[in-house]
Design a protein around this motif. Structure first.
Motif, short mmCIF file in Angstrom:
data_model
loop_
_atom_site.label_atom_id
_atom_site.label_comp_id
_atom_site.label_asym_id
_atom_site.label_seq_id
_atom_site.Cartn_x
_atom_site.Cartn_y
_atom_site.Cartn_z
N PHE A 204 46.99 7.36 -15.77
CA PHE A 204 47.56 6.64 -16.75
C PHE A 204 48.01 5.43 -16.34
CE2 PHE A 204 47.96 11.23 -18.68
CZ PHE A 204 47.44 10.83 -19.82
N GLY A 205 47.20 4.79 -15.32
CA GLY A 205 47.49 3.51 -14.79
C GLY A 205 48.40 3.17 -13.70
N THR A 206 49.27 4.24 -13.28
CA THR A 206 50.08 4.31 -12.21
C THR A 206 49.45 4.88 -10.90
OG1 THR A 206 51.94 4.32 -13.73
CG2 THR A 206 52.32 4.94 -11.09
N GLU A 207 49.56 4.14 -9.66
CA GLU A 207 48.86 4.74 -8.60
C GLU A 207 49.73 5.61 -8.10
OE1 GLU A 207 46.05 3.59 -6.53
OE2 GLU A 207 45.43 2.22 -8.51
N VAL A 208 49.33 7.00 -7.94
CA VAL A 208 49.80 8.16 -7.42
C VAL A 208 48.62 8.85 -6.34
CG1 VAL A 208 51.38 8.27 -9.32
CG2 VAL A 208 49.06 9.66 -9.37
N ARG A 209 49.44 9.56 -5.49
CA ARG A 209 48.81 10.53 -4.52
C ARG A 209 47.97 11.47 -5.47
NH1 ARG A 209 52.54 13.49 -0.57
NH2 ARG A 209 52.93 11.54 0.19
N THR A 210 46.98 11.67 -4.99
CA THR A 210 46.03 12.60 -5.91
C THR A 210 45.00 13.36 -4.83
OG1 THR A 210 45.83 10.98 -7.65
CG2 THR A 210 44.01 12.76 -7.56
N MET A 211 44.92 14.52 -5.27
CA MET A 211 43.91 15.55 -4.27
C MET A 211 42.53 15.13 -4.29
SD MET A 211 43.22 19.06 -6.37
CE MET A 211 44.85 19.54 -6.39
N THR A 212 41.91 15.08 -2.98
CA THR A 212 40.60 14.75 -2.87
C THR A 212 39.86 16.23 -2.46
OG1 THR A 212 41.10 14.51 -0.47
CG2 THR A 212 40.87 12.47 -2.08
N LEU A 213 40.58 17.39 -2.68
CA LEU A 213 39.81 18.75 -2.34
C LEU A 213 38.93 19.05 -3.28
CD1 LEU A 213 40.00 21.32 -1.24
CD2 LEU A 213 41.48 22.35 -2.93
N VAL A 214 38.98 18.59 -4.48
CA VAL A 214 37.79 18.91 -5.42
C VAL A 214 36.50 18.13 -5.05
CG1 VAL A 214 37.10 18.83 -7.76
CG2 VAL A 214 39.39 19.37 -7.47
N ALA A 215 36.65 17.06 -4.74
CA ALA A 215 35.57 16.43 -4.14
C ALA A 215 35.05 16.67 -3.06
CB ALA A 215 35.90 14.75 -4.03
N LYS A 216 35.62 17.29 -2.22
CA LYS A 216 35.36 17.68 -0.82
C LYS A 216 34.25 19.01 -1.13
CE LYS A 216 38.47 15.24 2.37
NZ LYS A 216 39.44 15.21 2.97
N LEU A 217 34.97 19.77 -1.94
CA LEU A 217 34.21 21.18 -2.15
C LEU A 217 33.03 21.03 -3.00
CD1 LEU A 217 37.33 23.49 -3.49
CD2 LEU A 217 36.18 23.51 -1.32
N MET A 218 33.13 19.89 -3.99
CA MET A 218 31.77 19.76 -4.40
C MET A 218 30.66 19.03 -3.55
SD MET A 218 33.08 18.27 -8.10
CE MET A 218 31.43 18.02 -8.96
N GLN A 219 31.09 18.33 -2.75
CA GLN A 219 30.14 17.61 -1.77
C GLN A 219 29.44 18.67 -0.69
OE1 GLN A 219 32.73 14.70 0.04
NE2 GLN A 219 32.81 13.58 -1.89
N LYS A 220 30.49 19.70 -0.39
CA LYS A 220 30.01 20.56 0.47
C LYS A 220 29.19 21.84 0.18
CE LYS A 220 33.60 19.25 3.85
NZ LYS A 220 34.89 19.87 4.99
N THR A 221 29.37 22.13 -1.23
CA THR A 221 28.88 23.34 -1.79
C THR A 221 28.07 23.00 -2.85
OG1 THR A 221 30.62 23.66 -3.44
CG2 THR A 221 31.02 24.56 -1.28
N GLY A 222 28.14 21.74 -3.38
CA GLY A 222 27.11 21.58 -4.31
C GLY A 222 27.55 22.09 -6.08
N ALA A 223 28.81 22.35 -5.83
CA ALA A 223 29.45 23.20 -7.01
C ALA A 223 29.56 22.06 -8.28
CB ALA A 223 30.78 23.73 -6.88
N ASN A 224 29.37 22.73 -9.30
CA ASN A 224 29.79 21.71 -10.57
C ASN A 224 31.47 21.98 -10.90
OD1 ASN A 224 26.79 21.06 -11.34
ND2 ASN A 224 26.64 23.60 -11.51
N ALA A 225 31.89 21.06 -11.74
CA ALA A 225 33.08 21.15 -12.34
C ALA A 225 33.52 20.71 -13.75
CB ALA A 225 34.01 19.97 -11.59
N LEU A 226 34.26 21.50 -14.34
CA LEU A 226 34.71 21.35 -15.74
C LEU A 226 36.00 21.60 -15.70
CD1 LEU A 226 31.78 23.88 -17.33
CD2 LEU A 226 31.86 21.56 -17.33
#
Length: 303
Positions: A204-226
């Motif tokens: 919402f416009g404020t820079e905050v620490r955010t997880m990158t776990l979801v991206a890494k899981l998708m990259q390594k497994t080819g998983a989709n996300a919803l």
């Protein structure tokens, strides 16, 4: 002492589970309204978050949303004992409507795994129960401080076969294994992450620490996300399961781009039911080093 606290907490949860949905929501709404009226810490944090995240609202609309949000948070708190102690089918019978669930079948039909992102909107415990009753599913969780209570929490959350894994190296390896097998995992994506698997991205416009776990899981497994949540229906009429598409850049190799996409995915569903989001959580507390702490203006963030 921790063992005594754990027993006391479980007693309170089991006693509260004797309520029906209408009574639980009425009591929760009362306590949430009181927290707003008497200007509790929860209201202070909620007001700060709304001012920063939804600046387009005028003071009157912001106050109305703040009041409604705390009432919904109170309802969520009183609904949790029901979700943990009621028979599974009794919980599932509270679901009156479903929207977008066909997206889940479509995603799984590819043969790849699926990550269900479940922000703190509505009743996330019911959302987890719904999907774990239908699919082989594992959910990431953070253990509480009391070991005895952790055992209880795992027992009630896994009673339909769901697997709960800790957010450590072993747990993440288990998540990857399930996704590679075409299974489903659930992640609460709007928490401030610990460790090194994070990036700073706008929420919402404020820079905050955010997880990158979801991206890494998708990259390594080819998983989709919803993205999914259980929306509370008015007048204690139950819930609606909502499933939405996630932002297309969620698996982008650039961690900042991926983290930004994750936050945009969360923002899009929050805007659908803003009063049911858990605004009293200090989501903006971890900002880049040297930035002011929004909750304590006399302090700066340490990164």
């Amino acid at each position: 002492m921790k063992k005594l606290k754990s027993h006391l907490l479980k007693f309170v949860l089991r006693a509260s589970s004797m309520l029906n949905l209408k009574a639980a929501q009425h009591i929760g709404r009362f306590f949430g309204g009181a927290a707003w009226k008497f200007r509790s810490e929860s209201r202070r944090v909620t007001d700060v978050n709304l001012e920063l995240c939804l600046p387009e609202l005028d003071n009157e609309k912001r106050d109305l949303l703040s009041h409604s949000s705390l009432r919904h948070t109170g309802m969520t708190a009183l609904e949790i004992p029901l979700m943990w102690e009621w028979p599974v089918q009794k919980c599932l019978d509270l679901i009156q409507q479903c929207e977008g669930v066909e997206l889940v079948e479509k995603a799984l039909s590819t043969g790849n795994g699926l990550i269900l992102l479940a922000p703190h909107i509505g009743n996330w415990e019911l959302a987890g129960l719904y999907f774990s009753s239908k699919y082989k599913m594992a959910s990431l969780y953070s253990p509480p401080n009391m070991k005895e209570f952790e055992d209880y929490m795992i027992k009630v959350r896994s009673r339909v076969g769901a697997e709960l894994v800790r957010g450590d190296r072993r747990g993440l390896m288990r998540l990857m294994s399930i996704l590679k097998e075409g299974g489903v995992t659930g992640i609460l994506p709007d928490q401030s992450p610990r460790g090194k698997t994070n990036a700073y991205a706008p929420f919402f416009g404020t820079e905050v620490r955010t997880m990158t776990l979801v991206a890494k899981l998708m990259q390594k497994t080819g998983a989709n996300a919803l993205v999914t949540y259980a929306e509370r229906l008015p007048s204690s009429k139950g819930f609606r399961i909502v499933v939405k598409e996630a932002h297309p850049d969620l698996a982008h190799p650039d961690p900042v781009v991926a983290a930004t996409a994750l936050n945009k995915s969360i923002e899009s569903v929050i805007r659908l039911s803003p009063e049911q989001y858990q605004w009293e959580y200090k989501r903006l507390r971890h900002r880049p080093k040297g930035e002011p702490n929004p909750y304590y203006p006399d302090r700066v963030c340490r990164g």
